[in-house]
Write an enzyme that holds these catalytic residues in place. Structure first.
Site, PDB file in Angstrom:
ATOM      1  N   ASN A   6      10.044  -3.080   2.379  1.00 20.78           N
ATOM      2  CA  ASN A   6       9.537  -1.764   2.063  1.00 20.78           C
ATOM      3  C   ASN A   6       9.899  -0.710   3.177  1.00 20.78           C
ATOM      4  O   ASN A   6       9.248  -0.944   4.085  1.00 20.78           O
ATOM      5  CB  ASN A   6       7.769  -1.879   1.946  1.00 20.78           C
ATOM      6  CG  ASN A   6       7.173  -0.641   1.886  1.00 20.78           C
ATOM      7  OD1 ASN A   6       7.828   0.376   1.605  1.00 20.78           O
ATOM      8  ND2 ASN A   6       5.733  -0.976   2.252  1.00 20.78           N
ATOM      9  N   LYS A   8       9.236   2.154   3.415  1.00 21.85           N
ATOM     10  CA  LYS A   8       7.946   3.344   3.479  1.00 21.85           C
ATOM     11  C   LYS A   8       8.828   4.868   3.833  1.00 21.85           C
ATOM     12  O   LYS A   8       9.806   4.956   3.119  1.00 21.85           O
ATOM     13  CB  LYS A   8       7.323   2.846   4.834  1.00 21.85           C
ATOM     14  CG  LYS A   8       6.841   1.626   4.635  1.00 21.85           C
ATOM     15  CD  LYS A   8       5.503   1.198   5.674  1.00 21.85           C
ATOM     16  CE  LYS A   8       5.071  -0.181   5.337  1.00 21.85           C
ATOM     17  NZ  LYS A   8       3.871  -0.405   6.040  1.00 21.85           N
ATOM     18  N   HIS A  93      -0.181  -0.109  -2.550  1.00 17.25           N
ATOM     19  CA  HIS A  93      -0.084  -0.463  -1.261  1.00 17.25           C
ATOM     20  C   HIS A  93      -1.176  -0.046  -0.600  1.00 17.25           C
ATOM     21  O   HIS A  93      -1.806   1.220  -0.948  1.00 17.25           O
ATOM     22  CB  HIS A  93       1.144   0.190  -0.643  1.00 17.25           C
ATOM     23  CG  HIS A  93       1.533  -0.197   0.850  1.00 17.25           C
ATOM     24  ND1 HIS A  93       1.010   0.179   1.868  1.00 17.25           N
ATOM     25  CD2 HIS A  93       2.400  -1.208   1.221  1.00 17.25           C
ATOM     26  CE1 HIS A  93       1.328  -0.430   2.941  1.00 17.25           C
ATOM     27  NE2 HIS A  93       2.344  -1.510   2.691  1.00 17.25           N
ATOM     28  N   GLU A  95      -1.429   1.560   2.176  1.00 17.18           N
ATOM     29  CA  GLU A  95      -1.341   2.950   2.811  1.00 17.18           C
ATOM     30  C   GLU A  95      -1.683   4.116   1.803  1.00 17.18           C
ATOM     31  O   GLU A  95      -2.065   5.189   1.803  1.00 17.18           O
ATOM     32  CB  GLU A  95       0.081   3.049   3.365  1.00 17.18           C
ATOM     33  CG  GLU A  95       0.147   2.357   4.707  1.00 17.18           C
ATOM     34  CD  GLU A  95       1.450   1.677   5.127  1.00 17.18           C
ATOM     35  OE1 GLU A  95       2.597   2.359   4.525  1.00 17.18           O
ATOM     36  OE2 GLU A  95       1.578   1.159   6.008  1.00 17.18           O
ATOM     37  N   GLU A 163      -1.450  -8.120   1.821  1.00 18.87           N
ATOM     38  CA  GLU A 163      -1.166  -7.665   3.086  1.00 18.87           C
ATOM     39  C   GLU A 163      -2.206  -7.197   3.768  1.00 18.87           C
ATOM     40  O   GLU A 163      -3.023  -6.126   3.363  1.00 18.87           O
ATOM     41  CB  GLU A 163      -0.054  -6.451   2.901  1.00 18.87           C
ATOM     42  CG  GLU A 163       0.962  -6.583   2.254  1.00 18.87           C
ATOM     43  CD  GLU A 163       2.145  -5.556   2.472  1.00 18.87           C
ATOM     44  OE1 GLU A 163       3.048  -5.952   2.816  1.00 18.87           O
ATOM     45  OE2 GLU A 163       1.815  -4.604   2.226  1.00 18.87           O
ATOM     46  N   GLY A 169       2.237  -3.468  10.745  1.00 17.09           N
ATOM     47  CA  GLY A 169       2.714  -2.595  11.666  1.00 17.09           C
ATOM     48  C   GLY A 169       1.842  -2.731  12.843  1.00 17.09           C
ATOM     49  O   GLY A 169       2.088  -2.112  13.818  1.00 17.09           O
ATOM     50  N   SER A 209       3.472  -7.644   9.394  1.00 15.16           N
ATOM     51  CA  SER A 209       4.099  -7.923  10.558  1.00 15.16           C
ATOM     52  C   SER A 209       4.912  -9.128  10.590  1.00 15.16           C
ATOM     53  O   SER A 209       4.850 -10.027  11.527  1.00 15.16           O
ATOM     54  CB  SER A 209       2.999  -8.110  11.772  1.00 15.16           C
ATOM     55  OG  SER A 209       2.345  -6.949  12.033  1.00 15.16           O
TER      56      SER A 209
HETATM   57  P1  PGA Z   1       5.003  -4.139   8.280  1.00 11.96           P
HETATM   58  O1  PGA Z   1       4.552  -3.612   7.058  1.00 11.96           O
HETATM   59  O2  PGA Z   1       5.912  -5.369   8.090  1.00 11.96           O
HETATM   60  O3  PGA Z   1       5.598  -3.201   9.092  1.00 11.96           O
HETATM   61  O4  PGA Z   1       3.771  -4.932   9.045  1.00 11.96           O
HETATM   62  C1  PGA Z   1       4.653  -4.492   5.882  1.00 11.96           C
HETATM   63  C2  PGA Z   1       4.061  -3.631   4.432  1.00 11.96           C
HETATM   64  O5  PGA Z   1       3.196  -2.810   4.610  1.00 11.96           O
HETATM   65  O6  PGA Z   1       4.606  -3.714   3.580  1.00 11.96           O
END
Ligand code: PGA
Length: 248
Positions: A6, A8, A93, A95, A163, A169, A209
């Site tokens: 992903n 983003k 997601h 976000e 997640e 992140g 992560s």
């Molecule tokens: P990350 O994000 O691997 O940077 O923690 C995962 C995601 O939000 O899909």
């Protein structure tokens, strides 16, 4: 096993195309038994599609609207994504749930629209730190699964991604036991919603992560069927090292 990246809101033309080319070469370099998906931002979908040509990597988008077309300024429909060559779309997601106030009911409408357009969906769920500390993780995730998936959802069309919001992140991750507990609970909820057979086949990814150093441990858990990778999917070496360490 699925390894999904992903990206983003990252990548301009040159770096996005390079990243896609590097991943294509590295995936082709040996025989692999995993499904690979990359989900660039909308602006790079066409270019990345070209860069992936000849490889075995599927293209995914990061969101879509619930309508097929019409007066929705700035939005992208699932039919448009299909037309561009996408086979997957990430929906729900955290976000988007946070930044765009998307509810599970709305995510469910998008999931239905995406399936009608011929796309497969990667449906994200996960608890916040506050919810985890209050002991509500399983409740929150179970409710998100129940409400975000349409009745009769099929394993061939849907991939779930667990997640935890606090792990995205941040470099923090739940323990492998905590991950397995949520995945097993999700599978249990799925069995009630769509039946045991489909629930058993449905892939449940872990995300938050994921990096080369924790991939082997996370991806060897019994109910973990792959990873959704954010930050580490932006470097081809890390993305491929995750796949390699997971035995892909
Ligand atoms: P990350 O994000 O691997 O940077 O923690 C995962 C995601 O939000 O899909």
């Amino acid at each position: 096993m699925m390894i999904a990246g992903n990206w983003k809101m990252n990548g301009l033309t040159a770096d996005g195309v390079n990243l896609a080319k590097e991943i294509t070469v590295a995936v082709k370099a040996k025989k692999r038994n995993c499904e690979f998906v990359v989900c660039p931002p909308f602006t790079l979908l066409s270019l990345v599609k070209k860069a992936l040509r000849g490889g075995k990597i599927a293209l995914g988008a990061q969101d879509c609207h619930a309508a097929e077309k019409g007066a929705h300024t700035g939005d992208i429909s699932p039919v448009m994504l299909k037309d561009l060559g996408c086979s997957y779309v990430i929906l729900g997601h955290s976000e988007r749930r946070a930044d765009h106030h998307e509810t599970s009911a709305y995510v469910c409408q998008k999931v239905l629209a995406a399936h009608q357009a011929g796309l497969k969906t990667i449906v994200c769920i996960g608890e916040t730190l506050e919810q985890r500390e209050a002991g509500k993780t399983i409740d929150v995730c179970s409710r998100q699964v129940k409400e975000s998936l349409p009745d009769g959802a099929k394993a061939a069309d849907v991939v779930i991604a667990y997640e935890p919001v606090w792990a995205i992140g941040t470099g923090k991750t739940p323990t492998p036991q905590e991950v397995e507990d949520v995945h097993a609970a999700v599978r249990h909820v799925l069995a009630k919603k769509i039946g045991k057979v489909e629930a058993g086949k449905m892939r449940i990814l872990y995300g938050g992560s994921v990096k080369p150093s924790n991939a082997a441990e996370m991806l060897s858990l019994p109910d973990v069927d792959g990873a959704l990778i954010g930050g580490a999917s932006l470097k081809s070496a890390d993305f491929i090292a995750i796949a390699d360490n997971a035995g892909c």
